[in-house]
Write a protein that holds these residues in place. Structure first.
Motif, PDB file in Angstrom:
ATOM      1  N   SER A  32       0.827  -1.204   0.000  1.00  0.00           N
ATOM      2  CA  SER A  32       0.000   0.000   0.000  1.00  0.00           C
ATOM      3  C   SER A  32       0.872   1.268   0.000  1.00  0.00           C
ATOM      4  CB  SER A  32      -0.958  -0.108   1.184  1.00  0.00           C
ATOM      5  OG  SER A  32      -1.066   1.070   1.845  1.00  0.00           O
ATOM      6  N   ASP A  33       1.965   1.260   0.777  1.00  0.00           N
ATOM      7  CA  ASP A  33       2.864   2.430   0.803  1.00  0.00           C
ATOM      8  C   ASP A  33       3.507   2.651  -0.567  1.00  0.00           C
ATOM      9  OD1 ASP A  33       2.289   2.711   3.438  1.00  0.00           O
ATOM     10  OD2 ASP A  33       4.217   1.942   4.181  1.00  0.00           O
ATOM     11  N   MET A  34       3.889   1.544  -1.207  1.00  0.00           N
ATOM     12  CA  MET A  34       4.540   1.648  -2.510  1.00  0.00           C
ATOM     13  C   MET A  34       3.574   2.272  -3.534  1.00  0.00           C
ATOM     14  SD  MET A  34       6.220  -1.442  -4.720  1.00  0.00           S
ATOM     15  CE  MET A  34       4.706  -2.404  -4.718  1.00  0.00           C
ATOM     16  N   VAL A  35       2.348   1.787  -3.540  1.00  0.00           N
ATOM     17  CA  VAL A  35       1.353   2.303  -4.493  1.00  0.00           C
ATOM     18  C   VAL A  35       1.109   3.791  -4.224  1.00  0.00           C
ATOM     19  CG1 VAL A  35      -1.093   2.158  -5.131  1.00  0.00           C
ATOM     20  CG2 VAL A  35       0.285   0.074  -4.960  1.00  0.00           C
ATOM     21  N   ARG A  36       0.934   4.128  -2.941  1.00  0.00           N
ATOM     22  CA  ARG A  36       0.688   5.538  -2.610  1.00  0.00           C
ATOM     23  C   ARG A  36       1.888   6.402  -3.015  1.00  0.00           C
ATOM     24  NH1 ARG A  36       0.415   5.890   2.918  1.00  0.00           N
ATOM     25  NH2 ARG A  36       2.546   6.588   2.758  1.00  0.00           N
ATOM     26  N   ASN A  37       3.093   5.893  -2.727  1.00  0.00           N
ATOM     27  CA  ASN A  37       4.312   6.638  -3.073  1.00  0.00           C
ATOM     28  C   ASN A  37       4.374   6.910  -4.584  1.00  0.00           C
ATOM     29  OD1 ASN A  37       7.096   7.568  -3.171  1.00  0.00           O
ATOM     30  ND2 ASN A  37       7.627   5.490  -3.794  1.00  0.00           N
ATOM     31  N   HIS A  38       4.101   5.908  -5.390  1.00  0.00           N
ATOM     32  CA  HIS A  38       4.180   6.112  -6.840  1.00  0.00           C
ATOM     33  C   HIS A  38       3.125   7.116  -7.318  1.00  0.00           C
ATOM     34  CE1 HIS A  38       6.353   2.000  -7.263  1.00  0.00           C
ATOM     35  NE2 HIS A  38       7.200   2.987  -7.141  1.00  0.00           N
ATOM     36  N   CYS A  39       1.935   7.033  -6.737  1.00  0.00           N
ATOM     37  CA  CYS A  39       0.873   7.975  -7.134  1.00  0.00           C
ATOM     38  C   CYS A  39       1.234   9.387  -6.674  1.00  0.00           C
ATOM     39  CB  CYS A  39      -0.478   7.544  -6.564  1.00  0.00           C
ATOM     40  SG  CYS A  39      -0.998   5.953  -7.204  1.00  0.00           S
TER      41      CYS A  39
END
Ligand code: PLP
Length: 469
Positions: free
Chosen positions: A364-371
């Motif tokens: 979830s952190d990775m997805v949020r970071n990329h967005c």
């Protein structure tokens, strides 16, 4: 339990590959291949040796031949396509997969592979918050996952009309109409072709400026057609990252007894972050979903997931059996029930290991970071004269144009692509989007973060100040 593991000192080709691999990512500083096709052919070429060669020499030669032709898609500056960066833990699991050499088609071929895959598939449903009773096939990618979802769809919509595809075949079957947007990913069209559908069986629905299917057009088209129907939706448009309206699509599908398949190669992972889950609202009402493991989840190539709500429809579409194949239902998972493969790589090990290494919060952190990175880039560039962000940045995709007002925007985009790639630190590619050449920025590698994006924004501005002058 008694430990029986033996870790002998490795030597030969395995040791060489392992010690080389350990340093590879740190030393890969140019993201572009440096060898020409002719040079690569020359390096790999020559006659097949008549005699066996020492493994260590072969691996040394392979490294020497391949390295100048490798692309740095595992590096944070890679933005050309939506490709994950092969998480090191997944890679390690992938090495073990090869060492163990399992054939993961049926449970008895590898009980360990079958069980790792069974657990990993449950985790995938859980982290994606899809129906926990759905079935999952671990595939080579989203193309094959789409093929499986659409194969299940084809069989099931015919079955609902009393037609048994397995015995009567496609010739003479009631005509199925497939509804897919003008912007549907080419892999869906390929999958439909493999399944016996041609262009005339596909009603191409217009899409809006972001690539979302226009619902009134879809509704009109569906109302005009009798017979079995399949609708293909998109979660995460290849350029813009846009999402269809899944509640509306699910309502329409229900109204027409149609099967709703969602191509969610990377967009499905938006579900894992509270900040982007809203984009996928209603997606859980679909009948099947195709997504990738080797994109946002960073599983080493290749891995994808075919997810089907109706397990029986999935099973019927992939049915295979023979007296020499023990496929007892009381055994654990038989992967062949969910894939068009019998012998197959034990992909579940790398899936299991990558999911565990990242964990629910890590994903979830990775997805949020990329967005967040995509929004940051758009924000940094929005006031730069001549640079335009053409998409609504909702996910990890930014679509850029460069225009100095002299009618040569396409050439400017190409010049910027070349300039951005020139120092080997970044890898960009362009595409055609709404009638013009654009620079696509996909932010997807697990190591790419805000610092990289700040530096990238500075680089774009500096280069554009020169090129656009
Ligand atoms: C929306 C979409 N669907 C399908 C695919 C095909 O995925 P794969 O290359 O894993 O087969 C892609 C690949 O980029 C994609 O973006």
């Amino acid at each position: 339990m008694k430990q029986t593991h033996i870790f002998p000192t490795v030597s030969g080709p395995l040791a060489l590959a392992a010690s080389y691999a350990n340093g590879y990512r740190e030393t890969k500083t140019n993201l572009h291949p440096t060898a020409s096709l002719a040079e690569l052919r020359n390096a790999f070429g020559g006659p097949l040796p008549a005699k066996a060669q020492p493994g260590e020499d072969v691996i040394a030669e392979l490294i020497h031949a391949a390295e100048p032709g490798l692309v740095g898609n595992t590096q944070p500056g890679f933005h050309a396509w939506v490709m994950g960066a092969s998480h090191p833990t997944g890679v390690a699991a992938d090495w073990l997969t090869s060492i163990w050499g399992q054939n993961a088609g049926i449970y008895q071929g590898s009980p360990a592979a079958a069980t790792a895959e069974e657990v990993a598939c449950d985790w995938v449903l859980d982290v994606l918050d899809l129906p926990r009773t759905a079935s999952v096939g671990i595939t080579t990618g989203a193309t094959m996952a789409g093929f499986i979802g659409l194969a299940a769809a084809r069989d099931e919509v015919l079955r609902r009309k009393g037609y048994d595809l397995a015995s009567d075949g496609l010739q003479g079957a009631p005509g199925i109409t497939i509804f897919a947007s003008d912007d549907t990913h080419v892999s869906n069209l390929a999958a439909l072709r493999y399944l016996g559908f041609g262009n005339r069986n596909i009603s191409r629905v217009p899409s809006d400026d972001q690539g979302r299917m226009i619902l009134v057009d879809l509704a009109e088209r569906m109302a005009l057609v009798d017979g079995p129907k399949i609708v293909i939706a998109t979660a995460g448009h290849i350029n813009s990252g846009a999402f269809d309206d899944f509640h509306a699509l699910a309502d329409l599908a229900a109204q027409h007894d149609a099967w709703l398949h969602v191509d969610a190669a990377f967009g499905l992972w938006a579900r894992t972050s509270v900040s982007t889950k809203y984009l996928t609202s209603g997606i859980d009402r679909a009948d099947s979903w195709s997504t990738d493991g080797h994109k946002w989840l960073q599983i080493p190539f290749d891995a994808g997931f075919a997810i089907v709500r109706d397990r029986q429809a999935h099973r019927r579409a992939m049915d295979i059996s023979a007296s020499y194949l023990p496929l007892a239902p009381e055994d654990g998972r038989h992967a062949t029930h969910y894939n068009p493969e019998l012998s197959r790589r034990a992909r579940g090990f790398a899936v299991w290991a990558t999911l565990k290494a990242l964990g629910r919060d890590g994903i979830s952190d990775m997805v949020r970071n990329h967005c967040d990175c995509a929004s940051l880039l758009a924000h940094k560039l929005q006031t730069t004269p001549g640079v335009r962000v053409l998409n609504d940045v909702v996910l990890n995709q930014v679509v850029l144009s460069f225009d100095r007002g002299q009618g040569d925007s396409d050439q400017m985009v190409q010049a910027m692509e070349q300039a951005l790639n020139a120092d080997g630190q970044h890898f960009f590619r362009t595409a055609e989007w709404r009638g013009q050449r654009v620079l696509r920025v996909s932010i997807i590698g697990f190591e790419t973060g805000p610092d990289h994006i700040q530096a990238l924004a500075r680089k774009i501005k500096t280069l554009w100040a020169d090129i656009g002058a």
